[in-house]
Design a protein around this motif. Structure first.
Motif, PDB file in Angstrom:
ATOM      1  N   UNK A   5     -19.095  35.391  -5.760  1.00 33.04           N
ATOM      2  CA  UNK A   5     -19.301  36.320  -6.866  1.00 33.04           C
ATOM      3  C   UNK A   5     -20.787  36.458  -7.111  1.00 33.04           C
ATOM      4  N   UNK A   6     -21.203  37.561  -7.722  1.00 32.57           N
ATOM      5  CA  UNK A   6     -22.617  37.687  -8.061  1.00 32.57           C
ATOM      6  C   UNK A   6     -23.015  36.555  -9.000  1.00 32.57           C
ATOM      7  N   UNK A   7     -24.182  35.989  -8.778  1.00 38.71           N
ATOM      8  CA  UNK A   7     -24.648  34.886  -9.607  1.00 38.71           C
ATOM      9  C   UNK A   7     -25.042  35.425 -10.972  1.00 38.71           C
ATOM     10  N   UNK A   8     -24.467  34.860 -12.035  1.00 44.35           N
ATOM     11  CA  UNK A   8     -24.867  35.308 -13.364  1.00 44.35           C
ATOM     12  C   UNK A   8     -26.300  34.873 -13.647  1.00 44.35           C
ATOM     13  N   UNK A   9     -26.825  35.323 -14.741  1.00 41.42           N
ATOM     14  CA  UNK A   9     -28.182  34.953 -15.106  1.00 41.42           C
ATOM     15  C   UNK A   9     -28.390  33.456 -15.160  1.00 41.42           C
ATOM     16  N   UNK A  24     -26.293  33.717  -0.069  1.00 42.68           N
ATOM     17  CA  UNK A  24     -26.013  34.847   0.817  1.00 42.68           C
ATOM     18  C   UNK A  24     -27.023  35.974   0.648  1.00 42.68           C
ATOM     19  N   UNK A  25     -27.481  36.163  -0.580  1.00 42.65           N
ATOM     20  CA  UNK A  25     -28.387  37.277  -0.883  1.00 42.65           C
ATOM     21  C   UNK A  25     -29.252  36.909  -2.077  1.00 42.65           C
ATOM     22  N   UNK A  26     -30.504  37.293  -2.056  1.00 40.95           N
ATOM     23  CA  UNK A  26     -31.416  37.024  -3.167  1.00 40.95           C
ATOM     24  C   UNK A  26     -31.940  35.600  -3.167  1.00 40.95           C
ATOM     25  N   UNK A  27     -32.322  35.132  -4.352  1.00 40.47           N
ATOM     26  CA  UNK A  27     -32.856  33.782  -4.520  1.00 40.47           C
ATOM     27  C   UNK A  27     -32.267  33.162  -5.774  1.00 40.47           C
ATOM     28  N   UNK A  28     -32.068  31.848  -5.726  1.00 40.39           N
ATOM     29  CA  UNK A  28     -31.585  31.129  -6.908  1.00 40.39           C
ATOM     30  C   UNK A  28     -32.446  29.896  -7.139  1.00 40.39           C
ATOM     31  N   UNK A  29     -32.547  29.493  -8.384  1.00 36.34           N
ATOM     32  CA  UNK A  29     -33.251  28.265  -8.750  1.00 36.34           C
ATOM     33  C   UNK A  29     -32.206  27.254  -9.171  1.00 36.34           C
ATOM     34  N   UNK A  30     -32.300  26.054  -8.633  1.00 30.78           N
ATOM     35  CA  UNK A  30     -31.372  24.975  -8.952  1.00 30.78           C
ATOM     36  C   UNK A  30     -32.123  23.885  -9.703  1.00 30.78           C
ATOM     37  N   UNK A  40     -34.008  28.363  -3.749  1.00 26.04           N
ATOM     38  CA  UNK A  40     -33.343  28.628  -2.479  1.00 26.04           C
ATOM     39  C   UNK A  40     -33.290  30.123  -2.211  1.00 26.04           C
ATOM     40  N   UNK A  41     -33.579  30.496  -0.963  1.00 22.88           N
ATOM     41  CA  UNK A  41     -33.550  31.898  -0.541  1.00 22.88           C
ATOM     42  C   UNK A  41     -32.322  32.138   0.326  1.00 22.88           C
ATOM     43  N   UNK A  42     -32.030  33.400   0.594  1.00 23.91           N
ATOM     44  CA  UNK A  42     -30.892  33.768   1.443  1.00 23.91           C
ATOM     45  C   UNK A  42     -30.961  32.980   2.748  1.00 23.91           C
ATOM     46  N   UNK A  43     -29.816  32.391   3.139  1.00 28.15           N
ATOM     47  CA  UNK A  43     -29.745  31.607   4.356  1.00 28.15           C
ATOM     48  C   UNK A  43     -29.938  30.112   4.132  1.00 28.15           C
ATOM     49  N   UNK A  58     -30.445  32.953 -11.312  1.00 28.99           N
ATOM     50  CA  UNK A  58     -31.045  33.938 -10.418  1.00 28.99           C
ATOM     51  C   UNK A  58     -32.553  33.836 -10.519  1.00 28.99           C
ATOM     52  N   UNK A  59     -33.238  33.823  -9.354  1.00 27.15           N
ATOM     53  CA  UNK A  59     -34.683  33.599  -9.360  1.00 27.15           C
ATOM     54  C   UNK A  59     -35.463  34.755  -8.763  1.00 27.15           C
ATOM     55  N   UNK A  60     -34.830  35.913  -8.586  1.00 29.64           N
ATOM     56  CA  UNK A  60     -35.544  37.057  -8.024  1.00 29.64           C
ATOM     57  C   UNK A  60     -34.952  38.344  -8.600  1.00 29.64           C
TER      58      UNK A  60
END
Length: 85
Positions: A5-9, A24-30, A40-43, A58-60
């Motif tokens: 699912x799309x990552x919420x804010x 899978x797409x975009x960037x996230x901060x953990x 983390x970036x896509x891949x 979401x980080x981007x």
């Protein structure tokens, strides 16, 4: 949250024993209770103990999609699969 699912804010979940997240797409901060925050970036992927306090966001700009695989068993291999000796 569904497995894809799309990552919420932002999100804070601790109900699962194990968690593997693959971007899978975009960037996230953990962010976790024990470690320095990581971006983390896509891949890229991460495995963590889901019982450890953590939050991800979401980080981007644009969409961020993350595949999240969770287990809810601490003593076994999760998903009904016995742990290896």
């Amino acid at each position: 949250m569904p497995p894809l699912s799309p990552l919420p804010g932002r999100s804070r979940l601790t109900e699962f024993a194990g968690r593997i997240m693959y971007v899978l797409e975009g960037e996230m901060a953990l962010h976790t209770d024990l470690y320095t925050p990581v971006r983390l970036k896509a891949g890229e992927s991460v495995h963590l103990d889901g019982m450890m306090g953590h939050a991800y966001l979401k980080a981007s700009e644009g969409p961020c999609k993350v595949l999240c695989v969770c287990t809810n068993e601490h003593s076994g291999g999760g998903l009904g699969i016995p742990a290896l000796p």
